[in-house]
Design an enzyme around this catalytic site. Structure first.
Site, PDB file in Angstrom:
ATOM      1  N   TYR A 202       0.701  42.068  66.572  1.00  0.00           N
ATOM      2  CA  TYR A 202       1.161  41.002  65.328  1.00  0.00           C
ATOM      3  C   TYR A 202      -0.213  40.341  64.998  1.00  0.00           C
ATOM      4  O   TYR A 202      -0.605  40.174  64.416  1.00  0.00           O
ATOM      5  CB  TYR A 202       2.606  40.490  65.357  1.00  0.00           C
ATOM      6  CG  TYR A 202       2.312  39.089  64.027  1.00  0.00           C
ATOM      7  CD1 TYR A 202       2.857  39.934  62.980  1.00  0.00           C
ATOM      8  CD2 TYR A 202       2.744  38.209  65.224  1.00  0.00           C
ATOM      9  CE1 TYR A 202       2.749  38.957  62.207  1.00  0.00           C
ATOM     10  CE2 TYR A 202       2.590  37.497  64.017  1.00  0.00           C
ATOM     11  CZ  TYR A 202       2.692  37.490  62.583  1.00  0.00           C
ATOM     12  OH  TYR A 202       2.289  36.400  61.966  1.00  0.00           O
TER      13      TYR A 202
ATOM     14  N   LYS B  90      -3.121  39.809  62.356  1.00  0.00           N
ATOM     15  CA  LYS B  90      -3.053  39.042  61.231  1.00  0.00           C
ATOM     16  C   LYS B  90      -4.415  38.477  61.466  1.00  0.00           C
ATOM     17  O   LYS B  90      -5.259  37.871  60.980  1.00  0.00           O
ATOM     18  CB  LYS B  90      -1.973  37.625  61.349  1.00  0.00           C
ATOM     19  CG  LYS B  90      -0.914  37.812  61.498  1.00  0.00           C
ATOM     20  CD  LYS B  90      -0.475  37.845  59.772  1.00  0.00           C
ATOM     21  CE  LYS B  90      -0.195  36.515  59.176  1.00  0.00           C
ATOM     22  NZ  LYS B  90      -0.413  36.619  57.555  1.00  0.00           N
TER      23      LYS B  90
END
Length: 312
Positions: free
Chosen positions: A143, A147
């Site tokens: 994740y 990002k």
């Protein structure tokens, strides 16, 4: 009059951001995101998007054509995923901002881009040392890595762009995949003197109200002149997740046991202490968090009430 296009405006952060931008004098808020399966309005009676596009899959030329037709002065990208297969996280969180930057450069090169990033891009913090924007980005999981890839696409695009690195948002609509939403659902379901089981709550987090995040977005969207490429948006205070659980239990009238077992959030388990240095956001935007953790949790708890769900 300013035309502001919000992508992902129906989400956890997108909803308060859209509401705050809609209150700006002279602003026209346009909506972008996935179209409903039938091509009509979205779920919950939301209108069809002005720019129907899934950033994870839309061809850049198609996206550029849509942007050229709308002619926004500002684009705010709230679209993002916090969980799911690595391929999906990469498509939405990394490919999405990259495609958006390419399309904006081709269609609306003078428009400002406000991208919502994540504290997970930093990875583990050092206890007692708030994370400055200049800190090394060492994401500990997929994740955070996706990002960060999205952030790099934005900061290297040459656009008038800023990434707001949001720390641990709390407020209405908190998803069950995160601690606040998960605990709120558990306290609703448990007897007042029962037991609620959760993962470990010893990690320190920087909790920030979603409406303070929305205020930061509004300031970034309307600020005169160029902004720093990345700005931290948090409370500037590290608190144990145990504090959040205790505060929410009090609001819920829960007097039973909170039983900790196992690890915490998979997304941030490797980061035991995280806190934002928010001095640069204060200097660049004149922004400071105005709400407390209790404010955020009270709003979250209120919107999880059965009556609220029945009237939605």
């Amino acid at each position: 009059m300013s035309r502001i296009l919000v992508l992902g405006g129906a989400g956890y952060l997108g909803a308060p951001v859209t509401a705050r931008l809609g209150a700006l004098p002279g602003a026209t808020v346009l909506h972008g995101g996935r179209a409903a399966p039938d091509g009509g309005g979205g779920a919950g009676g939301r209108p069809a998007p002005d720019l129907p596009a899934d950033l994870g899959t839309v061809p850049v030329d198609v996206l550029a054509g849509g942007l050229a037709a709308l002619g926004p002065d500002v684009v705010v990208n709230c679209a993002g995923l916090t969980g799911g297969p690595a391929s999906t996280l990469a498509a939405v969180n990394a490919r999405g901002p990259a495609a958006l930057c390419e399309a904006m450069a081709a269609a609306v090169p003078a428009a400002r881009l406000v991208q919502l990033g994540s504290a997970a891009e930093y990875g583990p913090g050092t206890p007692g040392t708030p994370l400055h924007e200049s800190a090394a980005a060492r994401p500990a999981g997929v994740y955070g890595a996706t990002k960060l890839a999205g952030t790099l696409a934005v900061t290297g695009s040459g656009l008038d762009a800023v990434v707001l690195r949001v720390f641990n948002p709390v407020g209405p609509g908190a998803p069950a995949s995160g601690l606040p939403g998960r605990l709120a659902a558990a306290f609703r379901a448990a007897p007042p003197d029962g037991a609620v089981r959760t993962g470990g709550l010893g990690a320190y987090r920087d909790f920030v109200d979603v409406n303070d995040v929305a205020e930061a977005v509004a300031l970034a969207a309307t600020a005169a002149g160029p902004l720093p490429p990345v700005l931290n948006i948090g409370s500037g205070r590290a608190r144990p997740a145990r504090d959040l659980a205790a505060e929410l239990a009090g609001l819920a009238g829960f007097t039973g046991r909170i039983e900790e077992s196992g690890a915490g959030s998979e997304r941030s388990a490797a980061a035991s202490w995280v806190c934002a240095d928010i001095a640069l956001a204060a200097a660049a935007l004149g922004w400071q968090p105005a709400r407390t953790l209790r404010d955020a949790l009270a709003a979250l708890w209120l919107t999880t009430a059965p009556a609220a769900g029945a009237s939605a």
